[in-house]
Design a protein around this motif. Structure first.
Motif, PDB file in Angstrom:
ATOM      1  N   ALA A   1       3.450  15.049  -0.013  1.00  0.00           N
ATOM      2  CA  ALA A   1       4.816  15.248  -0.514  1.00  0.00           C
ATOM      3  C   ALA A   1       4.780  16.088  -1.785  1.00  0.00           C
ATOM      4  N   TYR A   2       5.797  16.905  -1.978  1.00  0.00           N
ATOM      5  CA  TYR A   2       5.929  17.695  -3.199  1.00  0.00           C
ATOM      6  C   TYR A   2       6.841  16.942  -4.157  1.00  0.00           C
ATOM      7  N   VAL A   3       6.334  16.670  -5.338  1.00  0.00           N
ATOM      8  CA  VAL A   3       7.084  15.892  -6.311  1.00  0.00           C
ATOM      9  C   VAL A   3       7.106  16.603  -7.664  1.00  0.00           C
ATOM     10  N   MET A   4       8.089  16.250  -8.468  1.00  0.00           N
ATOM     11  CA  MET A   4       8.208  16.756  -9.827  1.00  0.00           C
ATOM     12  C   MET A   4       7.724  15.674 -10.779  1.00  0.00           C
ATOM     13  N   ASP A   5       6.779  16.046 -11.635  1.00  0.00           N
ATOM     14  CA  ASP A   5       6.288  15.142 -12.678  1.00  0.00           C
ATOM     15  C   ASP A   5       7.123  15.421 -13.920  1.00  0.00           C
ATOM     16  N   ALA A   6       7.984  14.501 -14.293  1.00  0.00           N
ATOM     17  CA  ALA A   6       8.875  14.700 -15.439  1.00  0.00           C
ATOM     18  C   ALA A   6       8.103  14.837 -16.746  1.00  0.00           C
TER      19      ALA A   6
ATOM     20  N   GLN B   1       5.977  19.868 -14.018  1.00  0.00           N
ATOM     21  CA  GLN B   1       5.332  20.612 -12.933  1.00  0.00           C
ATOM     22  C   GLN B   1       5.579  19.948 -11.593  1.00  0.00           C
ATOM     23  N   VAL B   2       5.682  20.792 -10.559  1.00  0.00           N
ATOM     24  CA  VAL B   2       5.711  20.302  -9.190  1.00  0.00           C
ATOM     25  C   VAL B   2       4.265  20.181  -8.733  1.00  0.00           C
ATOM     26  N   GLY B   3       3.938  19.062  -8.112  1.00  0.00           N
ATOM     27  CA  GLY B   3       2.595  18.849  -7.594  1.00  0.00           C
ATOM     28  C   GLY B   3       2.646  18.253  -6.204  1.00  0.00           C
ATOM     29  N   GLU B   4       1.517  18.291  -5.527  1.00  0.00           N
ATOM     30  CA  GLU B   4       1.384  17.709  -4.191  1.00  0.00           C
ATOM     31  C   GLU B   4       0.699  16.353  -4.323  1.00  0.00           C
ATOM     32  N   VAL B   5       1.279  15.340  -3.722  1.00  0.00           N
ATOM     33  CA  VAL B   5       0.693  13.998  -3.780  1.00  0.00           C
ATOM     34  C   VAL B   5      -0.600  13.981  -2.982  1.00  0.00           C
TER      35      VAL B   5
ATOM     36  N   LYS C   1       7.717   8.266 -13.523  1.00  0.00           N
ATOM     37  CA  LYS C   1       8.106   9.580 -14.046  1.00  0.00           C
ATOM     38  C   LYS C   1       8.031  10.667 -12.981  1.00  0.00           C
ATOM     39  N   VAL C   2       7.868  10.265 -11.712  1.00  0.00           N
ATOM     40  CA  VAL C   2       7.718  11.212 -10.604  1.00  0.00           C
ATOM     41  C   VAL C   2       8.886  11.019  -9.647  1.00  0.00           C
ATOM     42  N   ARG C   3       9.399  12.142  -9.145  1.00  0.00           N
ATOM     43  CA  ARG C   3      10.482  12.094  -8.145  1.00  0.00           C
ATOM     44  C   ARG C   3      10.266  13.225  -7.153  1.00  0.00           C
ATOM     45  N   LEU C   4      10.846  13.082  -5.974  1.00  0.00           N
ATOM     46  CA  LEU C   4      10.750  14.161  -4.988  1.00  0.00           C
ATOM     47  C   LEU C   4      11.346  15.435  -5.566  1.00  0.00           C
ATOM     48  N   ALA C   5      10.687  16.540  -5.328  1.00  0.00           N
ATOM     49  CA  ALA C   5      11.182  17.833  -5.805  1.00  0.00           C
ATOM     50  C   ALA C   5      12.229  18.359  -4.823  1.00  0.00           C
ATOM     51  N   PRO C   6      13.413  18.712  -5.319  1.00  0.00           N
ATOM     52  CA  PRO C   6      14.409  19.308  -4.419  1.00  0.00           C
ATOM     53  C   PRO C   6      13.991  20.724  -4.028  1.00  0.00           C
ATOM     54  N   ASN C   7      14.634  21.263  -3.012  1.00  0.00           N
ATOM     55  CA  ASN C   7      14.285  22.591  -2.514  1.00  0.00           C
ATOM     56  C   ASN C   7      14.305  23.648  -3.607  1.00  0.00           C
ATOM     57  N   SER C   8      15.259  23.581  -4.514  1.00  0.00           N
ATOM     58  CA  SER C   8      15.352  24.590  -5.573  1.00  0.00           C
ATOM     59  C   SER C   8      14.107  24.577  -6.461  1.00  0.00           C
ATOM     60  N   GLU C   9      13.588  23.401  -6.782  1.00  0.00           N
ATOM     61  CA  GLU C   9      12.371  23.311  -7.608  1.00  0.00           C
ATOM     62  C   GLU C   9      11.143  23.737  -6.823  1.00  0.00           C
ATOM     63  N   LYS C  10      11.110  23.428  -5.542  1.00  0.00           N
ATOM     64  CA  LYS C  10       9.977  23.858  -4.711  1.00  0.00           C
ATOM     65  C   LYS C  10       9.941  25.377  -4.596  1.00  0.00           C
ATOM     66  N   ARG C  11      11.100  25.991  -4.385  1.00  0.00           N
ATOM     67  CA  ARG C  11      11.149  27.460  -4.320  1.00  0.00           C
ATOM     68  C   ARG C  11      10.719  28.075  -5.647  1.00  0.00           C
TER      69      ARG C  11
ATOM     70  N   THR D   1       7.298  28.284  -0.137  1.00  0.00           N
ATOM     71  CA  THR D   1       8.259  28.990   0.702  1.00  0.00           C
ATOM     72  C   THR D   1       8.595  28.258   1.988  1.00  0.00           C
ATOM     73  N   ARG D   2       7.692  27.357   2.420  1.00  0.00           N
ATOM     74  CA  ARG D   2       8.021  26.552   3.596  1.00  0.00           C
ATOM     75  C   ARG D   2       7.206  25.271   3.573  1.00  0.00           C
ATOM     76  N   GLU D   3       7.777  24.263   4.214  1.00  0.00           N
ATOM     77  CA  GLU D   3       7.161  22.940   4.280  1.00  0.00           C
ATOM     78  C   GLU D   3       6.119  22.894   5.376  1.00  0.00           C
ATOM     79  N   ARG D   4       5.157  22.006   5.180  1.00  0.00           N
ATOM     80  CA  ARG D   4       4.204  21.710   6.258  1.00  0.00           C
ATOM     81  C   ARG D   4       4.874  20.775   7.230  1.00  0.00           C
ATOM     82  N   PRO D   5       4.466  20.812   8.504  1.00  0.00           N
ATOM     83  CA  PRO D   5       5.056  19.892   9.498  1.00  0.00           C
ATOM     84  C   PRO D   5       4.697  18.451   9.210  1.00  0.00           C
TER      85      PRO D   5
END
Length: 67
Positions: free
Chosen positions: A10-15, A19-23, A48-58, A63-67
């Motif tokens: 999962a891609y998450v934002m560390d408050a 930074q966005v990171g991969e779990v 302090k971690v939450r799912l990153a919305p599409n705008s933060e991931k971009r 550019t695209r999610e893994r299946p």
């Protein structure tokens, strides 16, 4: 903030770092994150971690999610 568990990959934002990171997993009370473009993993407080919305991931270069 509540303590949340995220699945590996999962891609998450560390408050704390802003930074966005991969779990990568969970170790003790912390979640382990990997930088998106390489580098050293870091541990984050799950409160302090939450799912990153599409705008933060971009903005982070995803550019695209893994299946």
């Amino acid at each position: 903030m509540s303590r949340q568990t995220y699945r590996r990959g999962a891609y998450v934002m560390d408050a704390r770092t802003g930074q966005v990171g991969e779990v990568m997993g969970h170790e003790g009370p912390n979640v382990q994150l990997r930088p998106l473009h390489g580098g050293q993993e870091w541990e984050a407080d799950p409160c302090k971690v939450r799912l990153a919305p599409n705008s933060e991931k971009r903005a982070a270069g995803i550019t695209r999610e893994r299946p």
